[in-house]
Write an enzyme that holds these catalytic residues in place. Structure first.
Site, PDB file in Angstrom:
ATOM      1  N   ASP A  72      35.560  44.561  49.559  1.00 33.53           N
ATOM      2  CA  ASP A  72      36.823  44.501  49.982  1.00 33.53           C
ATOM      3  C   ASP A  72      37.505  45.531  50.969  1.00 33.53           C
ATOM      4  O   ASP A  72      37.827  45.337  52.094  1.00 33.53           O
ATOM      5  CB  ASP A  72      37.809  44.313  48.829  1.00 33.53           C
ATOM      6  CG  ASP A  72      37.561  43.157  48.216  1.00 33.53           C
ATOM      7  OD1 ASP A  72      36.781  42.482  47.679  1.00 33.53           O
ATOM      8  OD2 ASP A  72      38.858  42.605  47.965  1.00 33.53           O
ATOM      9  N   ARG A 109      45.519  54.841  38.855  1.00 33.79           N
ATOM     10  CA  ARG A 109      46.298  54.309  39.969  1.00 33.79           C
ATOM     11  C   ARG A 109      47.087  55.373  40.814  1.00 33.79           C
ATOM     12  O   ARG A 109      47.090  55.615  41.842  1.00 33.79           O
ATOM     13  CB  ARG A 109      46.923  53.030  39.969  1.00 33.79           C
ATOM     14  CG  ARG A 109      45.915  51.870  39.340  1.00 33.79           C
ATOM     15  CD  ARG A 109      44.673  52.021  39.983  1.00 33.79           C
ATOM     16  NE  ARG A 109      43.782  50.916  39.867  1.00 33.79           N
ATOM     17  CZ  ARG A 109      42.329  50.991  40.015  1.00 33.79           C
ATOM     18  NH1 ARG A 109      41.881  51.926  40.664  1.00 33.79           N
ATOM     19  NH2 ARG A 109      41.643  50.077  39.825  1.00 33.79           N
ATOM     20  N   ASP A 121      47.446  46.392  39.438  1.00 39.84           N
ATOM     21  CA  ASP A 121      47.391  47.495  40.524  1.00 39.84           C
ATOM     22  C   ASP A 121      48.085  47.502  41.922  1.00 39.84           C
ATOM     23  O   ASP A 121      48.626  48.716  42.190  1.00 39.84           O
ATOM     24  CB  ASP A 121      45.717  47.633  40.778  1.00 39.84           C
ATOM     25  CG  ASP A 121      44.871  47.942  39.639  1.00 39.84           C
ATOM     26  OD1 ASP A 121      45.485  48.656  38.753  1.00 39.84           O
ATOM     27  OD2 ASP A 121      43.593  47.677  39.534  1.00 39.84           O
ATOM     28  N   SER A 158      34.578  40.789  36.363  1.00 42.17           N
ATOM     29  CA  SER A 158      34.685  41.838  37.180  1.00 42.17           C
ATOM     30  C   SER A 158      35.162  42.926  36.285  1.00 42.17           C
ATOM     31  O   SER A 158      35.545  42.802  35.085  1.00 42.17           O
ATOM     32  CB  SER A 158      35.729  41.526  38.326  1.00 42.17           C
ATOM     33  OG  SER A 158      37.108  41.616  37.603  1.00 42.17           O
TER      34      SER A 158
END
Lengths: 338, 338, 338, 338
Positions: B13, B93, B122, B178
């Site tokens: 990504d 985060r 996120d 994932s």
């Protein structure tokens, strides 16, 4: 002659109290509230009460009510005292008061007598429930009376007293701690458990569960069904509330589920070590939580989580019958109905 | 030419985003924030960023800060999202945003770019933290842009795009779910886990823990030392925060501690299945709780329990840098100091 | 010979207690904690204490501390007991205990004596504060002692007792209610106010405020300045905390601001009628609220509003010195700093 | 041809929307929900809707329902947004959505259209209520559509558009602020009120109340009767909910009761100045509080005070129809029943 209802267990304490109350001039109605505590046969208990001089004696089995109307609403709140204790003893106390007061009304008794000690939580729970149900109630708590305590400073004096009165007392080996059992759980406290260096779960001789290490190294699957947040079946078999708890006690017990070891804050202010096992209720809490993860609105769930410690506090302290608790129950009845 | 800082992982990504940003006219500074995620060697990551056209690339190791200043204050709150999730991803985060914004200031970048998807938590956490730290910040989130999404509807298009640009892409076998790993935990979601009939802990190939069944049938003792509520040593060995977490990850991991399987309510409104393992942090939560049972005032503890779900909510939603969270941190610093 | 510090007001009750303590064998150190209560001249009070046999007597003026360190933090919480009471009496009690305990340490006294009655809140506040500040403290509360109460069943016996001991007692006309005044407010209770058919604000002879009807029919403008949530100036004149309260008492008082009439729940369980006037503090609460409307983050403000009733409860009950209150103070210090 | 229900007020905005919707191809059913807002005669409104092309037009008077089922439960919670706002506008919005959706079902309409602007709270309240009542609902909010906003950048374009379409528009003098009135209250905002240097209560031309200075300098007595926490009579005259509110609006209004001036935090994030008058509801809040002082259990009242800000938040934000609000309503129904 004044009369009273005595919450009678058949053990040493309430046997002594039964005799002592008569010396104080009471006619005593002995009531054994059956919560699933381990006991000798029922006939023996009733006979022992009569031998001890009770003018009446009866056993009232409230196990189903205890599970359905007391434990399950607390479960539906996901209420745990100080994050982990499932409140198995706390929940039962108001019900004992309720039953005894009912019988007091039936037999026209003047007072309600219980054998809870003066430093524990139970004295408060018995008293608060009784006063809430009947503000005029006269509660007699011998262990909170100086005269009674000085007459019975120790176990020896109590045994001697019973023997004097020709009441048989079983010679039991001194236990390293005391325990309280009902169909929901067993609690262990005092004695060796007051030493924090002692590993609580190592010392206790658990009655309902094997240890996680001793549990089988394979998964046992169990299916629990709920309707409107209320457990109704185990492994697809519809059961009454008590049946559900008993079945899950077995399943959880053999898989090492539901032991905790903690130091808790008593209502009366002191900190106290407690070890608990509650295999069935632990499984119900876990599965009910999963159910709610899938079905409950986020905002409602988050508010409930913020209120749950307060619900647990009310139950632990003994405010079962109180306007605040009633309103909280109404809140969650609405929440569970969705 | 405008420039940006890209929170770069070296995965597919952010590799695509690195290239795409240059097409949009950006000079890109790639920042790999090292949280303890499993990774190829660092030189390879930096080289990959340079090959991808980054004008600068750096790795910033914040694992110690993550444990000490982010995970431990949350631990001290005993904050768990929806009763059980230890917030291992949520906590990290804001720190990523903080690091990237620092570097953006240093290199004079105009924007902050992250690769979080448009349905997850996120994206909110990155954005909320960035805006709180710098209300003027320009956040670019390609996955929230229609044009980007239509250019890259699937994995295939992304791989093709990289190949076109001569960026090497590892052919990885499709995973059944994932995962996100850092030094605190591993989370697993999506894919097969979205099927509720699947047993989450049965499907997942856990990276940090053995199963309770596979764990040894004997007790391993571990001693964890705290000072003012802060973990400072394991088995009497003083360690930095990261060392404590790593050591306990090993100990907890080999004993089957710290797996959960839940359906949680995302900030963005949907419910989502998550499986987590956090062996070290689980041990720290449990022992910190015991510590507090022995040391904390009852009324303070009960209030804190009522506020803890709110703290967890703030962390999970991404309001780390907010006046409300600051005040709650101050509350607990006072509480822990006693 | 044991010695004690007596929180001495110079009124009938503490004059009797001063004499009585000596009969019990105490050396008595009389401490008049000046909170701004209306009083005869200070020399007269000290002389009266000496005449009554005190081995030492002193006046400690804590008005500034009362406003700055006790009233203002509560104001910053916007804490009102049962939605409306500004806690003017409750706030002062812990400070009295603090001062008396300080002096007890200085003079080496063994006990701390106060004259609060046995049904009110103040006995709890004095005691809880004293025990929190010094867990070993010996608190003597004559009005909670059966022997003292039976010796002094009424006002007549107390007056007679003083005369016997040659202590002058002012013949005061019986008042239709009792009152408590300090620089923050005046409270009125008991007597005719216990009759709910009586209009409280109609019966009371207010000392600080005119009625809204008697107030001028025109607006008076006042400017109050705050720094970090702390009042620092009135009409652009910098003033110490006490000066601010006094100035606003005048301004609010002549404009009919700050009277309430309520039935409140005492800590000891009974409901009690109270009438209050607090013109200056009412103006401060209102203006601080407006300040916060303009400056405070929404989420922080909403949480604070949910916690404020709990803060008020702690203050009203007397838990000023407690871990829970400390943590709440830390929370709001952080909140006000922004 | 698709059809819609338009929440129609007869004012400029919804007149324009009525015409515009037809241009978009809709059959429009105009619904005037009568909340007690000041209006021209009803026949004129209906005729105006028909002239504007509505395929049907009706007036639904929900004032009694608004008071009884919406305002009174909020009153019983003593819920005030940000401590002082009685929520008079917020309460009415879900009811408008409810009525319009009912009619939509009756006439088989495909969409629900409202004229709320894009920066305010009302758009959220309309939408949230509609989606809660019917998750499939299609809500059309022209002011949130870019195309609509660019077609009507200002009042002039709207007036011109109406004139083009031969719809009469009253030339009204520009007001220095906007207002919203129903039987519960009037709110004033925007325009000159956005200047914080302006004294809000000085600028506004109040419709329901005189100023405290202009109010008579004598006390007017009023008796309000409650049953189970619900107002049922004023001055011993039984009245429906609306009658109670109207009567108290007059009494409170002539005595200068119920004005506030505040800056509030909107749901959408911005701070906004609002001036309100709610004389009748203010009297009801005050008297209901006194009633509860006399009748409600302390612990229940204190918990309720901690929850009331959250109830106010839910109402203000527009979550009237939500599981969390339902549970809170159930909580208080139980509390009020005692």
């Amino acid at each position: 002659m004044p009369s009273c209802v005595l919450a009678y267990s058949g053990g040493l304490d309430t046997s002594v109290i039964l005799l002592w109350l008569q010396e104080q001039g009471y006619d005593v109605h002995a009531v054994y509230v059956d919560l699933g505590q381990p006991c000798e046969d029922r006939a023996a208990i009733l006979e022992k009460a009569h031998t001890g001089g009770a003018v009446s004696a009866q056993i009232v089995d409230v196990q189903e009510e205890l599970c359905r109307d007391f434990a399950f609403p607390v479960l539906q709140w996901q209420a745990k005292y100080e994050s982990i204790y499932l409140l198995g003893t706390s929940i039962a106390r108001p019900l004992i008061s309720k039953v005894c007061l009912q019988i007091a009304r039936e037999v026209g008794a003047d007072a309600y007598v219980h054998g809870a000690t003066g430093k524990g939580n139970d004295q408060c729970r018995f008293q608060l429930a009784a006063e809430a149900l009947d503000p005029q109630v006269q509660v007699v708590a011998p262990w909170r009376m100086e005269s009674f305590r000085s007459q019975f400073p120790g176990r020896t004096e109590m045994i001697d007293y019973c023997r004097e009165k020709n009441i048989p007392v079983k010679a039991t080996a001194a236990k390293p701690y005391s325990s309280d059992e009902n169909c929901l759980h067993i609690s262990y406290e005092a004695g060796r458990l007051e030493d924090l260096d002692v590993n609580g779960v190592g010392v206790v001789d658990f009655g309902m569960t094997v240890s996680p290490q001793a549990a089988p190294d394979e998964v046992e699957q169990v299916t629990i069904s709920f309707e409107s947040g209320m457990p109704v079946a185990v492994n697809n078999k519809q059961l009454p509330a008590l049946g559900i708890v008993q079945t899950l006690n077995e399943i959880g017990g053999r898989n090492g589920v539901g032991r905790i070891d903690m130091v808790e804050n008593r209502f009366v202010g002191m900190k106290s070590r407690g070890v608990y096992e509650a295999p069935g209720m632990t499984l119900l809490y876990e599965t009910h939580m999963v159910l709610e993860q899938l079905t409950v609105d986020r905002e409602l769930m988050h508010l409930r989580s913020r209120l749950a410690p307060e619900v647990a506090e009310l139950v632990y302290y003994g405010f079962w019958y109180s306007p605040k608790f009633d309103a909280l129950l109404a809140f969650n009845r609405e929440a569970q109905s969705r």
